[in-house]
Design an enzyme around this catalytic site. Structure first.
Site, short mmCIF file in Angstrom:
data_model
loop_
_atom_site.label_atom_id
_atom_site.label_comp_id
_atom_site.label_asym_id
_atom_site.label_seq_id
_atom_site.Cartn_x
_atom_site.Cartn_y
_atom_site.Cartn_z
N SER A 101 -3.05 -7.62 3.20
CA SER A 101 -3.34 -7.43 4.62
C SER A 101 -3.82 -8.74 5.25
O SER A 101 -3.47 -9.05 6.38
CB SER A 101 -4.43 -6.37 4.81
OG SER A 101 -4.00 -5.14 4.30
N ARG B 74 -2.54 -6.20 -8.12
CA ARG B 74 -1.40 -7.07 -7.83
C ARG B 74 -1.19 -8.11 -8.92
O ARG B 74 -0.14 -8.71 -9.02
CB ARG B 74 -1.60 -7.77 -6.48
CG ARG B 74 -1.31 -6.83 -5.33
CD ARG B 74 -1.89 -7.34 -4.06
NE ARG B 74 -3.34 -7.23 -4.09
CZ ARG B 74 -4.12 -7.46 -3.04
NH1 ARG B 74 -3.59 -7.81 -1.90
NH2 ARG B 74 -5.42 -7.31 -3.14
N LYS C 130 -17.16 -6.46 8.50
CA LYS C 130 -16.06 -7.39 8.21
C LYS C 130 -15.24 -7.72 9.46
O LYS C 130 -14.28 -8.47 9.38
CB LYS C 130 -15.13 -6.77 7.16
CG LYS C 130 -15.30 -7.35 5.76
CD LYS C 130 -14.16 -6.85 4.89
CE LYS C 130 -14.02 -7.51 3.57
NZ LYS C 130 -12.89 -6.92 2.82
N HIS D 28 0.85 -1.21 0.00
CA HIS D 28 0.00 0.00 0.00
C HIS D 28 0.88 1.25 0.00
O HIS D 28 0.64 2.20 -0.75
CB HIS D 28 -0.86 0.07 1.27
CG HIS D 28 -1.90 -1.00 1.41
ND1 HIS D 28 -2.09 -1.72 2.56
CD2 HIS D 28 -2.83 -1.47 0.52
CE1 HIS D 28 -3.09 -2.57 2.41
NE2 HIS D 28 -3.56 -2.44 1.17
P1 ADP Z 1 -9.86 -3.75 0.00
O1 ADP Z 1 -10.42 -4.29 1.28
O2 ADP Z 1 -10.68 -2.68 -0.65
O3 ADP Z 1 -9.37 -4.79 -0.98
P2 ADP Z 1 -7.15 -3.31 0.78
O4 ADP Z 1 -6.79 -2.55 1.99
O5 ADP Z 1 -6.90 -4.79 0.80
O6 ADP Z 1 -8.62 -2.94 0.47
O7 ADP Z 1 -6.42 -2.69 -0.49
C1 ADP Z 1 -6.62 -1.35 -0.89
C2 ADP Z 1 -6.07 -1.15 -2.29
O8 ADP Z 1 -4.68 -1.44 -2.28
C3 ADP Z 1 -6.67 -2.07 -3.36
O9 ADP Z 1 -6.72 -1.35 -4.57
C4 ADP Z 1 -5.67 -3.20 -3.46
O10 ADP Z 1 -5.71 -3.81 -4.73
C5 ADP Z 1 -4.39 -2.42 -3.26
N1 ADP Z 1 -3.32 -3.27 -2.71
C6 ADP Z 1 -3.42 -4.22 -1.77
N2 ADP Z 1 -2.23 -4.80 -1.52
C7 ADP Z 1 -1.35 -4.21 -2.38
C8 ADP Z 1 0.04 -4.40 -2.67
N3 ADP Z 1 0.76 -5.34 -2.06
N4 ADP Z 1 0.61 -3.59 -3.60
C9 ADP Z 1 -0.13 -2.66 -4.24
N5 ADP Z 1 -1.44 -2.46 -4.04
C10 ADP Z 1 -2.05 -3.22 -3.14
#
Ligand code: ADP
Length: 171
Positions: free
Chosen positions: A127, A90, A41, A17
């Site tokens: 996450s 990803r 969630k 992120h």
């Molecule tokens: P959500 O619950 O909406 O999927 P996340 O917190 O998991 O939210 O992810 C938020 C955003 O960050 C999404 O667009 C996701 O694809 C992106 N994201 C998650 N992990 C990564 C990563 N390792 N590298 C780049 N972007 C990521």
């Protein structure tokens, strides 16, 4: 480009992120990280805790703001005066869901979605994997900033202590 909203659960924020936010902050005048409360969630961290962790690790980025929100993303995007959503991809597995969401947000609120590819070295980090590994006592400091890794350990310890008390004293 003026202002983009980067929405997500960020439960917790990972190095993937952060990399995306840093790269986006060089493209957009302002990046607003939108932390979805998502109580249904049952997140590991409360929205306030997630916002605080993000603010701590992003304190050097002048053009990045962190806000929490509930409800429809398009409403939040309009409320903060943006018209663009930023999402990370990803790999192909993210694409199906993301393209659907992008179409809905375009239809519902004329909100454009811009995708940025994850850095290959972070593309396998999520996450949910971080939460899973931490729950088994594994070190997650390779995947999240060190302040976040400390907070995950504290949180998991607290939860496990609570579960232990319940187990020892059944009603
Ligand atoms: P959500 O619950 O909406 O999927 P996340 O917190 O998991 O939210 O992810 C938020 C955003 O960050 C999404 O667009 C996701 O694809 C992106 N994201 C998650 N992990 C990564 C990563 N390792 N590298 C780049 N972007 C990521």
């Amino acid at each position: 480009m003026p202002k983009a909203v980067y929405p997500g659960s960020f439960d917790p924020v990972t190095k993937g992120h952060l990399d995306l936010i840093m790269r986006a902050s060089r493209i957009f005048e302002q990046v607003i990280v939108g932390v979805l409360e998502n109580k249904a969630k049952m997140p590991l961290f409360s929205a306030e805790e997630r916002v605080k962790m993000l603010e701590e690790v992003l304190s050097d980025c002048d053009n990045v703001r962190v806000l929490s929100f509930e409800g429809l993303l398009t409403d939040f995007v309009h409320m903060v005066g943006a018209d663009t959503v930023l999402r990370g991809l990803r790999g192909v597995s993210d694409f199906d869901y993301e393209s659907q969401m992008a179409a809905v947000n375009q239809d519902l609120g004329s909100v454009e979605t811009i995708f940025m590819m994850a850095e290959p070295e972070y593309s396998y980090i999520s996450s949910s994997a971080v939460r899973e590994l931490a729950s088994y006592g594994k070190d997650v400091s390779r995947y999240v900033p060190c302040t976040v890794s400390d907070k995950i350990q504290e949180k998991i310890k607290k939860i496990q202590e609570k579960e232990c008390v319940h187990y020892e004293q059944p009603h």
